[in-house]
Design a protein around this motif. Structure first.
Motif, short mmCIF file in Angstrom:
data_model
loop_
_atom_site.label_atom_id
_atom_site.label_comp_id
_atom_site.label_asym_id
_atom_site.label_seq_id
_atom_site.Cartn_x
_atom_site.Cartn_y
_atom_site.Cartn_z
N LYS A 25 0.79 -1.15 -0.04
CA LYS A 25 -0.06 -0.03 -0.05
C LYS A 25 1.01 1.38 -0.02
O LYS A 25 1.22 1.62 1.22
CB LYS A 25 -0.92 0.06 1.23
N PRO A 26 1.25 1.77 -1.21
CA PRO A 26 1.89 3.08 -1.44
C PRO A 26 1.34 4.23 -0.54
O PRO A 26 0.23 4.36 -0.76
CB PRO A 26 2.17 3.24 -2.72
N ILE A 27 2.12 4.71 0.20
CA ILE A 27 1.62 5.74 1.12
C ILE A 27 1.06 7.18 0.31
O ILE A 27 -0.13 7.58 0.82
CB ILE A 27 3.02 6.33 1.95
N ALA A 28 1.88 7.28 -0.75
CA ALA A 28 1.41 8.44 -1.48
C ALA A 28 -0.04 8.29 -2.07
O ALA A 28 -0.70 9.17 -2.69
CB ALA A 28 2.57 8.78 -2.66
N PHE A 29 -0.16 6.98 -2.49
CA PHE A 29 -1.61 6.75 -3.19
C PHE A 29 -2.77 6.42 -2.41
O PHE A 29 -3.83 6.43 -2.62
CB PHE A 29 -1.36 5.43 -4.22
N MET A 45 4.95 -24.32 1.31
CA MET A 45 4.41 -22.94 1.07
C MET A 45 3.40 -23.05 -0.11
O MET A 45 3.98 -23.37 -1.34
CB MET A 45 5.25 -21.88 0.83
N HIS A 46 2.13 -22.69 0.18
CA HIS A 46 1.18 -22.93 -1.22
C HIS A 46 0.68 -21.48 -1.18
O HIS A 46 0.08 -20.76 -0.46
CB HIS A 46 -0.06 -23.69 -0.74
N ILE A 47 1.16 -20.79 -2.33
CA ILE A 47 0.80 -19.54 -2.68
C ILE A 47 -0.83 -19.69 -3.18
O ILE A 47 -0.85 -20.20 -4.26
CB ILE A 47 1.82 -18.84 -3.79
N LEU A 48 -1.69 -18.94 -2.54
CA LEU A 48 -3.04 -19.02 -2.92
C LEU A 48 -3.62 -18.05 -3.90
O LEU A 48 -4.29 -18.26 -4.83
CB LEU A 48 -3.85 -19.09 -1.56
N ASN A 49 -3.00 -16.91 -3.71
CA ASN A 49 -3.61 -15.85 -4.57
C ASN A 49 -2.43 -14.43 -4.44
O ASN A 49 -2.03 -14.34 -3.40
CB ASN A 49 -4.76 -15.11 -3.97
N ILE A 50 -2.01 -14.04 -5.55
CA ILE A 50 -1.33 -12.83 -5.61
C ILE A 50 -2.05 -11.93 -6.58
O ILE A 50 -2.49 -12.47 -7.80
CB ILE A 50 0.34 -13.17 -5.89
N ALA A 51 -2.09 -10.57 -6.15
CA ALA A 51 -2.69 -9.75 -7.26
C ALA A 51 -2.09 -8.42 -7.14
O ALA A 51 -1.65 -7.87 -6.06
CB ALA A 51 -4.09 -9.59 -7.10
N VAL A 52 -2.14 -7.73 -8.10
CA VAL A 52 -1.70 -6.25 -8.28
C VAL A 52 -2.46 -5.36 -8.94
O VAL A 52 -2.97 -5.76 -10.28
CB VAL A 52 -0.13 -6.35 -9.08
N HIS A 53 -3.05 -4.32 -8.47
CA HIS A 53 -3.49 -3.55 -9.18
C HIS A 53 -3.37 -3.18 -10.57
O HIS A 53 -2.20 -2.61 -10.44
CB HIS A 53 -3.98 -2.35 -8.18
N PRO A 54 -4.26 -3.07 -11.58
CA PRO A 54 -3.61 -2.79 -13.04
C PRO A 54 -3.06 -1.29 -12.99
O PRO A 54 -1.96 -1.34 -13.75
CB PRO A 54 -4.94 -2.49 -13.86
N PHE A 55 -3.15 -0.51 -12.17
CA PHE A 55 -2.52 0.91 -12.27
C PHE A 55 -0.78 0.59 -11.80
O PHE A 55 -0.03 1.49 -12.25
CB PHE A 55 -3.08 1.88 -11.33
N PHE A 56 -0.78 -0.43 -10.86
CA PHE A 56 0.65 -0.46 -10.33
C PHE A 56 1.26 -1.70 -11.12
O PHE A 56 2.27 -1.90 -10.42
CB PHE A 56 0.57 -0.95 -8.70
N ARG A 57 0.74 -2.39 -12.04
CA ARG A 57 1.58 -3.41 -12.55
C ARG A 57 2.88 -2.83 -13.35
O ARG A 57 2.84 -1.73 -13.63
CB ARG A 57 0.62 -4.07 -13.58
N HIS A 58 3.89 -3.75 -13.59
CA HIS A 58 5.04 -3.51 -14.44
C HIS A 58 5.90 -2.61 -13.49
O HIS A 58 6.68 -1.91 -14.04
CB HIS A 58 4.83 -3.05 -15.53
#
Length: 127
Positions: A25-29, A45-58
């Motif tokens: 959670k970037p402080i500025a946003f 370790m079972h990674i169940l879910n990872i997500a990045v908001h489209p605005f913050f991808r790449h």
């Protein structure tokens, strides 16, 4: 996501003693940029879910979340191997996981039932 988690699914994982999560959670946003949920059981370790908001991808957020989760598990001695399932047509995710050392272990046929899509099982040692 084609099949996003429901609020109940998030609450269930947050109350599970074997589940762990990190949130970016970037402080500025002032908004959530991404998250990872994973479980640790019997040396895995079972990674169940990872997500990045489209605005913050790449911007490396997915990489940071994955690395932080794997570091936590390794340093805590909770598991020695990580695995996950990923849609066979999710090329950005496949690229990220391969970049982090994950390799294909097999296929789960029609794992994503709504889309009738196979999942690739991927894994890597945490050492």
């Amino acid at each position: 996501f084609l099949s996003p988690w429901t609020p109940g699914m998030f609450l269930e994982e947050l109350s599970n003693p074997f589940s762990h999560a990190y949130v970016a959670k970037p402080i500025a946003f002032g908004t959530v940029a991404g998250y990872i949920f994973y479980q640790t059981t019997v040396e895995e370790m079972h990674i169940l879910n990872i997500a990045v908001h489209p605005f913050f991808r790449h911007r490396g957020i997915g990489t940071v979340l994955m690395v932080q989760g794997m570091r936590h598990v390794r340093q805590s001695g909770l598991a020695s191997f990580a695995f996950l399932e990923v849609r066979e047509n999710n090329h950005p995710a496949l690229h990220l996981y391969q970049k982090l050392g994950f390799r294909s272990l097999g296929i789960r046929k029609n794992y994503y039932a709504k889309e009738k899509t196979n999942a690739i099982i991927m894994g890597r040692p945490l050492a």
